[in-house]
Design a protein around this motif. Structure first.
Motif, PDB file in Angstrom:
ATOM      1  N   GLY A   1      32.528  19.425  35.776  1.00  0.00           N
ATOM      2  CA  GLY A   1      31.741  19.850  36.737  1.00  0.00           C
ATOM      3  C   GLY A   1      30.033  19.547  36.297  1.00  0.00           C
ATOM      4  O   GLY A   1      29.950  19.369  35.066  1.00  0.00           O
TER       5      GLY A   1
ATOM      6  N   PRO B   1      28.322  27.095  18.760  1.00  0.00           N
ATOM      7  CA  PRO B   1      27.654  28.334  18.835  1.00  0.00           C
ATOM      8  C   PRO B   1      26.203  28.106  19.679  1.00  0.00           C
ATOM      9  O   PRO B   1      26.059  29.083  20.469  1.00  0.00           O
ATOM     10  CB  PRO B   1      27.443  29.087  17.567  1.00  0.00           C
TER      11      PRO B   1
ATOM     12  N   ALA C   1      25.685  26.189  22.004  1.00  0.00           N
ATOM     13  CA  ALA C   1      25.962  25.070  23.106  1.00  0.00           C
ATOM     14  C   ALA C   1      25.544  25.880  24.372  1.00  0.00           C
ATOM     15  O   ALA C   1      25.273  25.288  25.483  1.00  0.00           O
ATOM     16  CB  ALA C   1      27.292  24.781  23.065  1.00  0.00           C
ATOM     17  N   ARG C   2      25.401  27.077  24.750  1.00  0.00           N
ATOM     18  CA  ARG C   2      25.491  27.914  25.952  1.00  0.00           C
ATOM     19  C   ARG C   2      26.205  27.210  27.188  1.00  0.00           C
ATOM     20  O   ARG C   2      25.703  27.073  28.289  1.00  0.00           O
ATOM     21  CB  ARG C   2      23.966  27.929  26.293  1.00  0.00           C
ATOM     22  N   PRO C   3      27.423  27.154  27.013  1.00  0.00           N
ATOM     23  CA  PRO C   3      28.319  26.438  28.044  1.00  0.00           C
ATOM     24  C   PRO C   3      28.311  27.180  29.479  1.00  0.00           C
ATOM     25  O   PRO C   3      28.521  26.584  30.306  1.00  0.00           O
ATOM     26  CB  PRO C   3      29.662  26.179  27.580  1.00  0.00           C
ATOM     27  N   ARG C   4      28.198  28.267  29.168  1.00  0.00           N
ATOM     28  CA  ARG C   4      28.187  29.318  30.501  1.00  0.00           C
ATOM     29  C   ARG C   4      26.772  29.085  31.220  1.00  0.00           C
ATOM     30  O   ARG C   4      26.621  29.609  32.527  1.00  0.00           O
ATOM     31  CB  ARG C   4      28.467  30.662  30.183  1.00  0.00           C
TER      32      ARG C   4
ATOM     33  N   VAL D   1      34.054  19.894  29.258  1.00  0.00           N
ATOM     34  CA  VAL D   1      33.327  20.348  30.180  1.00  0.00           C
ATOM     35  C   VAL D   1      33.533  19.373  31.278  1.00  0.00           C
ATOM     36  O   VAL D   1      33.631  18.322  31.271  1.00  0.00           O
ATOM     37  CB  VAL D   1      31.577  19.937  30.024  1.00  0.00           C
TER      38      VAL D   1
ATOM     39  N   LEU E   1      25.211  26.188  31.873  1.00  0.00           N
ATOM     40  CA  LEU E   1      25.318  24.688  32.331  1.00  0.00           C
ATOM     41  C   LEU E   1      24.720  24.497  33.690  1.00  0.00           C
ATOM     42  O   LEU E   1      24.108  23.694  34.021  1.00  0.00           O
ATOM     43  CB  LEU E   1      26.558  24.176  32.003  1.00  0.00           C
ATOM     44  N   PHE E   2      25.214  25.465  34.573  1.00  0.00           N
ATOM     45  CA  PHE E   2      24.868  25.398  36.150  1.00  0.00           C
ATOM     46  C   PHE E   2      23.696  26.315  36.451  1.00  0.00           C
ATOM     47  O   PHE E   2      23.595  26.601  37.647  1.00  0.00           O
ATOM     48  CB  PHE E   2      26.231  25.576  36.695  1.00  0.00           C
ATOM     49  N   THR E   3      22.969  26.641  35.293  1.00  0.00           N
ATOM     50  CA  THR E   3      21.788  27.316  35.796  1.00  0.00           C
ATOM     51  C   THR E   3      20.343  26.379  35.459  1.00  0.00           C
ATOM     52  O   THR E   3      20.426  25.605  34.985  1.00  0.00           O
ATOM     53  CB  THR E   3      21.484  28.369  35.044  1.00  0.00           C
TER      54      THR E   3
ATOM     55  N   TRP F   1      30.484  21.642  23.256  1.00  0.00           N
ATOM     56  CA  TRP F   1      30.466  23.050  24.231  1.00  0.00           C
ATOM     57  C   TRP F   1      31.073  24.146  23.300  1.00  0.00           C
ATOM     58  O   TRP F   1      30.361  25.205  23.856  1.00  0.00           O
ATOM     59  CB  TRP F   1      31.001  22.709  25.406  1.00  0.00           C
ATOM     60  N   ARG F   2      31.532  23.772  22.082  1.00  0.00           N
ATOM     61  CA  ARG F   2      32.071  24.796  21.600  1.00  0.00           C
ATOM     62  C   ARG F   2      31.272  25.351  20.150  1.00  0.00           C
ATOM     63  O   ARG F   2      31.606  26.183  19.635  1.00  0.00           O
ATOM     64  CB  ARG F   2      33.753  24.386  21.027  1.00  0.00           C
TER      65      ARG F   2
END
Lengths: 458, 402
Positions: free
Chosen positions: B81, B28, B30-33, B79, B35-37, B25-26
């Motif tokens: 959730g 560049p 990765a788009r970790p923000r 990560v 993940l819940f979309t 997730w770290r």
């Protein structure tokens, strides 16, 4: 100054397993293929409806020990269809009926929270209860729940689900690629629930969704159901779609809100209603008559009479007189897996009343079932229907309607094209969606804002 | 329907959050923000479809992810959730046309009746591209999320007591799959008749009680959902040892296995084929896919550097139940062909970093395999069964009536 006009809320109930659905019409399509759901949902969204509604049944209905075959049989899974519909719509709310008896809070909460994320905040849950061992035969947990405990389980189920939704506050995910902190809080999602029906603890694994919690619907009409709705629900899916019954129900339920510290606008009353639309009122009346006969075949009429008589009536002629024999009032019931059997609490009295009605009007069995079972609400031209719906809402008989077309999937098309523009012209129905989430369309506050208000007030 | 030539190999991708490396997730990309979309998942699955892959699997679990094999942790640097995998699959299915969607379902705490109709519905929504990957959980904390049962605590991974618990959970999973499969067949294909003359919507003689009675549950049936388009959606399972090999051999269409080299692959395949024969399924197609974690770059040094960078971020060497490949598409193609010659029929690749290694698979590995004539150049079938060379099966209840 006159009272401002109320804005009407409209929803679309996907037709299905009930006898208002006319499956024999040449235009009637599949009740299972996804294309039918796409058609129906897109029509509802084109018409700026608040939401689409899916019912649920967890065991195929039976009568006389055999699977009931005269209505539509079969439907897809509620959650799975709603998630897929989120891909083909942008604003339409997605409301699903999910049983609190044959599910567990952790799983249902993560399904609704997931649906809410995947739809950008458009999920709603119609919380229903059930207790029958008949349906329980399809599930691990079986049908052990005594009838009197169904609301206590439903209440605790919903309370537990709310604890799970609220176990994340919405600010836990940092995802800071520089510092390496993904979570702000090592215990995000922690919960403990100890109660009569559920004793669970641990960590919920779905972060806070856009709506915080799904919008909550309640559908029961009993005293307990009304209290449950007044204390917990955002909307009621009611059955009272006549003006007088609607006003009585509306007044009764809204006056219960105060004791829970809630305002009138925090609980919407949305009755289910059917409509028959034609170019003129006279044509609509004629069409409605045809639809009634299509909805109630001779075979369907006999089966309906069996709900009351609780006997095999297959030897009777549906075009002939009502049976002379009295209903069987023993505990065993001929019909399983449907709600109608509870509507006739005194079968002997109902039978007596129906015989008198039939004799006075010279009705056959089929005539009687068509007339007494008539669930047609709005019949007329687009002008008539638009006016009637608006009159209902302005008279506080409801806050809008959940419309149940009788044809799948095109039964909503004409309403969208002809009735909705009239309501929009009158300024009582939206021409654009209010915002991205279902709470926006329904005028409901985000749960965090509500609790903020309560904190401020206390 | 044309079928896949036998020399072809099958390719799936296992999707899990930002990728299989815990520090993925770290990166560049990765788009970790996100993940819940829905958009995040739609982008991954459409990328996989661009690469003509057979299917994607989607990981799931009934509790937060953990770095510990049995217990939850309180880490904040990875990560935590996730969204329900069946619903992710359903959300992306209408956006794709050919690729199979195979969510994970946990048999231990779910109702077979709900799972059966959910996957049947996924099959309708995707027009015949659904499957499931069945999993068990022995985690006591996940059992406590349901409160319905206590899973005996395993003190050591390889103790005899652990074997007993795991055997029991896999037996239950086998029952779960059996109930799910019977429910899929509980409607014959032509049960809906819409006979206006008699007023009958269905021919109820073509609906069947499944009367499943197991040690942990019983299910009456029939399903509320008619038989799905594929008849039987795909059932798959990850298997590391004899107990799960048996589940794969008896109940699955695909087993994912984790050999570290060709010799081990040969041995694992032999064990599964023996179990398959013992289960009376020798004539049926049962795929055995190798699972590999991949760090894929055109320059081998770049792949190694990426792995080292992630290990430094994580503060520990990366380990996995599966073979970890670090190298170029050309090298990976060599390895896959070698493993294929040892009896594996396909691979489920686990991208170490989804945003990097998934496109490296679809745009690097796939063209390489195509050049070698061992991977499709266009989708050759409309259903997942079709892509996997599996015929649409007869209905077990219809057969019994005939």
């Amino acid at each position: 100054m006159s009272k401002p006009l109320k804005q009407i809320h409209l929803a679309a109930h996907f037709p299905g397993v009930n006898n208002t659905t006319v499956w024999s019409d040449p235009q009637a399509g599949s009740h299972v293929e996804f294309s039918s759901f796409v058609h129906f949902a897109r029509t509802a969204e084109r018409a700026k409806f608040d939401f689409l509604f899916l019912a649920e049944g967890l065991r195929l209905r039976e009568q006389g020990g055999k699977i009931y075959d005269l209505d539509v049989v079969g439907r897809p899974d509620t959650f799975t269809v709603l998630a897929a519909l989120a891909a083909v719509t942008e604003h339409l709310g997605l409301t699903g009926t999910i049983n609190s008896t044959f599910n567990e809070p952790y799983e249902v909460a993560r399904q609704f929270a997931s649906l809410d994320h995947l739809s950008g905040g458009r999920s709603a849950w119609n919380v229903v209860t059930s207790w029958d061992a008949f349906t329980g035969e399809n599930f691990r947990r079986g049908g052990f729940l005594p009838q009197e405990e169904r609301y206590s389980r439903a209440r605790e189920f919903l309370a537990t689900a709310n604890e799970l939704f609220d176990s994340w506050h919405g600010d836990e995910i940092l995802a800071d690629q520089e510092t390496g902190a993904f979570l702000r809080d090592a215990k995000a999602g922690a919960f403990v629930h100890t109660g009569q029906h559920f004793d669970i603890h641990g960590r919920f694994n779905v972060p806070r969704s856009p709506q915080g919690r799904p919008v909550i619907f309640q559908a029961g009409d009993s005293e307990e159901g009304r209290e449950f709705a007044a204390s917990e629900a955002d909307a009621i899916f009611s059955r009272h779609a006549t003006l007088e019954a609607g006003r009585a129900f509306y007044t009764d339920v809204k006056k219960r809100l105060a004791k829970y510290g809630r305002r009138d606008d925090q609980l919407l009353i949305l009755p289910a209603a059917t409509f028959t639309l034609a170019d003129t009122d006279a044509e609509a009346e004629e069409l409605a008559k045809q639809v009634r006969r299509l909805q109630v075949s001779g075979a369907t009429a006999l089966k309906h009479l069996e709900f009351v008589w609780n006997r095999d009536l297959s030897a009777y002629d549906p075009d002939g007189p009502l049976p002379d024999i009295d209903p069987d009032v023993s505990d065993h019931h001929i019909s399983k897996g449907r709600a109608q059997v509870r509507m006739y609490r005194d079968p002997l009295a109902t039978a007596r009343e129906w015989r008198e009605l039939a004799a006075a009007n010279n009705w056959s069995i089929r005539d009687l079932v068509i007339e007494t079972g008539n669930r047609q609400n709005f019949i007329g031209s687009a002008e008539t229907i638009a006016r009637t719906i608006n009159d209902f809402v302005q008279a506080d008989a409801s806050d809008g309607f959940i419309l149940v077309p009788h044809i799948t999937p095109g039964g909503l098309d004409e309403f969208a094209d002809k009735v909705v523009p009239l309501l929009q012209e009158q300024g009582v129905f939206r021409t654009e969606y209010e915002g991205p989430t279902l709470r926006h369309q329904l005028g409901l506050a985000h749960p965090d804002d509500v609790s903020g208000e309560q904190r401020a007030a206390s | 329907m044309s079928s896949t030539p036998p020399s072809f190999l099958h390719l799936a991708v296992a999707l899990d959050a930002t990728g299989w490396h815990p520090a993925s997730w770290r990166e560049p990309v990765a788009r970790p923000r996100d993940l819940f979309t829905a958009e995040y998942w739609a982008d991954l699955v459409t990328e996989a479809e661009r690469g003509l892959l057979d299917f994607v699997t989607i990981e799931d679990g009934l509790g937060p992810q953990s770095s510990h094999w049995l217990d939850p942790d309180e880490r904040t640097d990875q990560v935590r959730g996730r969204l329900d995998a069946v619903l992710i699959a359903s959300r992306v299915a209408p956006l794709t046309r050919h690729i199979g969607v195979v969510p994970t379902v946990v048999a231990t705490h779910t109702e077979p009746f709900h799972i059966s109709k959910a996957i049947a519905t996924l099959d309708y929504v995707s027009a015949g591209r659904a499957g499931l990957r069945v999993q068990i959980t022995a985690r006591p904390n996940e059992a406590a999320h349901f409160g319905r049962r206590t899973v005996p605590r395993i003190e050591a991974y390889d103790s005899p007591a652990a074997q007993g618990v795991v055997t029991d959970l896999f037996d239950e999973a086998a029952d779960h799959v059996e109930a799910v499969r019977r429910l899929w067949d509980s409607w014959e294909d032509d049960a809906e008749i819409r006979d206006a003359a008699t007023g009958r919507f269905i021919d109820r003689d073509k609906l069947h009680y499944i009367d499943f009675e197991g040690r942990h549950f019983s299910v009456k049936g029939p399903s509320i959902t008619p038989r799905p388009p594929q008849g039987q959606p795909i059932v798959s399972a990850l298997a590391h040892d004899a107990i799960p090999y048996r589940l794969v051999a008896r109940a699955a269409d695909i087993g994912y296995v984790t050999p570290y080299d060709a010799d081990e692959a040969r041995a694992v395949v032999a064990r599964i084929r023996a179990e398959q024969s013992a289960a009376g399924r020798a004539a049926e197609t049962l795929h055995v896919f190798g699972d590999l974690v991949v760090f894929l770059d055109d320059d081998p040094a770049a792949a190694t550097a990426r792995r080292e960078r992630l290990e430094a971020l994580a503060g520990e060497p990366y380990t996995s139940d599966a073979l970890i490949f670090t190298g170029t598409p050309h090298q990976l193609a060599d390895l896959l062909q070698e493993l294929q010659s040892a009896g594996l029929t396909g691979f489920r690749l686990r991208p170490a970093v989804a945003g990097h290694d998934l496109p490296a698979i679809t745009r690097g590995l796939v063209p390489e395999l195509q050049r070698r004539g061992v991977f499709r150049r266009a989708y050759e079938a409309d259903t997942l069964r079709g892509l996997l060379g599996l015929p649409r099966p007869a209905n077990r209840y219809a057969a019994a009536n005939a």
